[in-house]
Design an enzyme around this catalytic site. Structure first.
Site, PDB file in Angstrom:
ATOM      1  CD  GLU A 104      -3.199   0.525   0.205  1.00 43.01           C
ATOM      2  OE1 GLU A 104      -2.672   1.560  -0.275  1.00 43.01           O
ATOM      3  OE2 GLU A 104      -4.401   0.258   0.063  1.00 43.01           O
ATOM      4  CG  ASN A 155      -8.798   2.985   0.426  1.00 42.72           C
ATOM      5  OD1 ASN A 155      -7.598   3.249   0.470  1.00 42.72           O
ATOM      6  ND2 ASN A 155      -9.272   1.781   0.693  1.00 42.72           N
ATOM      7  CG  ASP A 172      -7.511   0.150  -2.286  1.00 42.44           C
ATOM      8  OD1 ASP A 172      -7.100   0.989  -1.467  1.00 42.44           O
ATOM      9  OD2 ASP A 172      -7.442  -1.069  -2.063  1.00 42.44           O
TER      10      ASP A 172
END
Length: 296
Positions: free
Chosen positions: A17, A148, A204
């Site tokens: 991430e 997100n 995302d």
């Protein structure tokens, strides 16, 4: 977009991430949330380093006075990337058994905005926090389950935000001087029925390019979408991973799009997508922007 996708770092993350380009170092940083680690890759030399964290890191920001600021489940910390020393900035203000920090970005005034994920996912109980000069405040509560897709427009008048759980991307009027959001408008809602042929993943992490377009990783969709400021789909990059998690612009000309991905996936998916968990890169025709640094 017919683009060649390369592997920038060929080691599977559990949940990769928050890629972050550090222009002064010519290096890419990112986190492995469930691997409890922060990673750095010097892209010219290929030299890699990593630092283990005491709790899950989820979002990174360059610190204006050096090193990194990371949001972890237990709170915000400063990582001295020269010595590896970690020091606390602000503790997490929530129940860590159900909640952790998730995606985040720094605004043009140096504030670090980080939302949470409410892990039971049985109600929209996530929150948005702002770290401003060492002090943490709550910006809003509820209306989302998995915060997100944070990003800011080049003119600093718009904040973008996604709630992955509801497949929705919103845009807020943003006052950079006050550090406050205003009117909310829907940018895009994506199909949520996984059995439908129209299902293309859920939004995302994201980044905004120099022209103001919003590039978002579509988790479970094996693709990156480029959206206009009004939500129109402008382009698509197909990927060799099903679950991309976030994008960041980097490289000397800011035209290399780096993409993190999730490696903790079902066996049948990993067989179909063996590059899952890797950091990918692709050259794009438009430059991104250097992300602002946190001012402590």
């Amino acid at each position: 977009m017919d683009a060649k996708v390369d592997v920038a770092f060929d080691e599977a993350m559990v949940v990769g991430e928050c890629p972050l380009w550090a222009p002064d170092e010519k290096a890419l940083y990112w986190v492995d949330i469930e691997g409890f680690a922060v990673h750095r890759l010097c892209t010219a030399s290929g030299k890699h380093a990593s630092w283990k964290m005491a709790s899950e890191p989820s979002a990174l920001a360059r610190n204006a006075s050096g090193g990194l600021v990371a949001a972890t489940r237990s709170g915000f910390i400063h990582l001295d990337t020269a010595s590896g020393e970690v020091s606390a900035i602000a503790p997490a203000p929530f129940d860590q058994s159900t909640t952790r920090f998730n995606d985040g970005k720094v605004d043009a005034a140096g504030r670090f905005w980080v939302g949470t994920i409410y892990e039971p996912r049985d109600k929209p109980a996530a929150e948005m926090y702002v770290l401003e000069r060492g002090r943490l405040r709550k910006a809003w509560s509820g209306g989302m389950t998995n915060s997100n897709g944070l990003a800011f427009s080049p003119d600093n008048r718009t904040m973008y935000h996604a709630d992955t759980a509801t497949h929705r991307v919103r845009r807020f009027d943003f006052d950079v001087q006050a550090g406050a959001v205003g009117e909310e408008r829907e940018l895009r809602v994506f199909p949520s029925d996984k059995a439908s042929p129209s299902y293309g993943g859920r939004p995302d992490g994201a980044a905004v390019d120099s022209e103001g377009n919003y590039w978002v990783a579509m988790f479970e969709g094996a693709r990156i979408l480029k959206l206009s400021p009004s939500g129109e789909e402008l382009d698509e990059i197909r990927l060799p991973v099903k679950c991309p998690t976030m994008v960041a612009f980097g490289g000397a000309d800011l035209r290399t799009l780096y993409i993190t991905s999730a490696g903790k996936r079902p066996a049948e998916e990993l067989a179909q997508y063996p590059l899952s968990g890797r950091v990918l890169s692709v050259r794009v025709p438009v430059a991104g922007r250097i992300e602002a640094a946190y001012v402590g």
